[in-house]
Design a protein around this motif. Structure first.
Motif, PDB file in Angstrom:
ATOM      1  N   GLY A  28       0.815  -1.212   0.000  1.00 57.79           N
ATOM      2  CA  GLY A  28       0.000   0.000   0.000  1.00 57.79           C
ATOM      3  C   GLY A  28       0.846   1.259   0.000  1.00 57.79           C
ATOM      4  O   GLY A  28       0.575   2.198  -0.746  1.00 57.79           O
ATOM      5  N   ARG A  29       1.869   1.269   0.830  1.00 58.67           N
ATOM      6  CA  ARG A  29       2.756   2.436   0.902  1.00 58.67           C
ATOM      7  C   ARG A  29       3.516   2.610  -0.408  1.00 58.67           C
ATOM      8  O   ARG A  29       3.665   3.719  -0.908  1.00 58.67           O
ATOM      9  N   ASP A  32       1.240   4.044  -3.019  1.00 58.95           N
ATOM     10  CA  ASP A  32       1.024   5.475  -2.747  1.00 58.95           C
ATOM     11  C   ASP A  32       2.223   6.300  -3.189  1.00 58.95           C
ATOM     12  O   ASP A  32       2.075   7.348  -3.814  1.00 58.95           O
ATOM     13  N   GLY A  35       2.324   6.506  -6.894  1.00 60.55           N
ATOM     14  CA  GLY A  35       1.129   7.066  -7.526  1.00 60.55           C
ATOM     15  C   GLY A  35       0.469   6.079  -8.463  1.00 60.55           C
ATOM     16  O   GLY A  35      -0.021   6.445  -9.530  1.00 60.55           O
ATOM     17  N   THR A  37      -1.432   1.786  -8.648  1.00 57.44           N
ATOM     18  CA  THR A  37      -2.287   0.854  -7.921  1.00 57.44           C
ATOM     19  C   THR A  37      -1.478  -0.337  -7.424  1.00 57.44           C
ATOM     20  O   THR A  37      -0.382  -0.616  -7.929  1.00 57.44           O
TER      21      THR A  37
END
Length: 112
Positions: A28-29, A32, A35, A37
């Motif tokens: 997830g990090r 993020d 930028g 998925t």
């Protein structure tokens, strides 16, 4: 009151922050930061470009080196290159960089 510490809590723990191959980022990090998925990161794993380490719970963990490779693939994909072709390009770029680094190190060793 905070107890005095003689050094890191775990031997060598501070060195992990400097290790570009230490798997310090969750999926997830990482997504993020890039930028993108999580599915994009999974596709890079499936393509064989990046093989993230797994936590004890089986979750993917990425290193800074892997994130740099993923960011480069993303640049190429954003420019219209297919994911599999972008992965091959990045693999070749990474191999070339490593060969140049080894060549430079060899030159420095022969100069002495």
């Amino acid at each position: 009151m905070i107890p005095d510490q003689q050094g890191p809590a775990t031997p060598g723990a501070a060195g992990k922050f400097d290790d570009e191959h230490y798997p310090g980022y969750t999926m997830g990090r990482a997504a993020d930061m890039l930028g993108t998925t999580q599915g994009f990161l999974r596709s890079l794993d499936e393509a064989g470009l990046i093989t993230p380490q797994r936590s004890a719970g089986g979750h993917r963990r990425y290193s800074r080196h892997q994130l740099r490779l993923a960011a480069r693939v993303r640049e190429l994909v954003d420019q219209g290159t297919a994911v599999d072709a972008a992965c091959r390009i990045v693999t070749l770029e990474d191999q070339l960089h490593e060969a140049q680094r080894l060549n430079q190190a060899q030159r420095l060793n022969t100069v002495d």
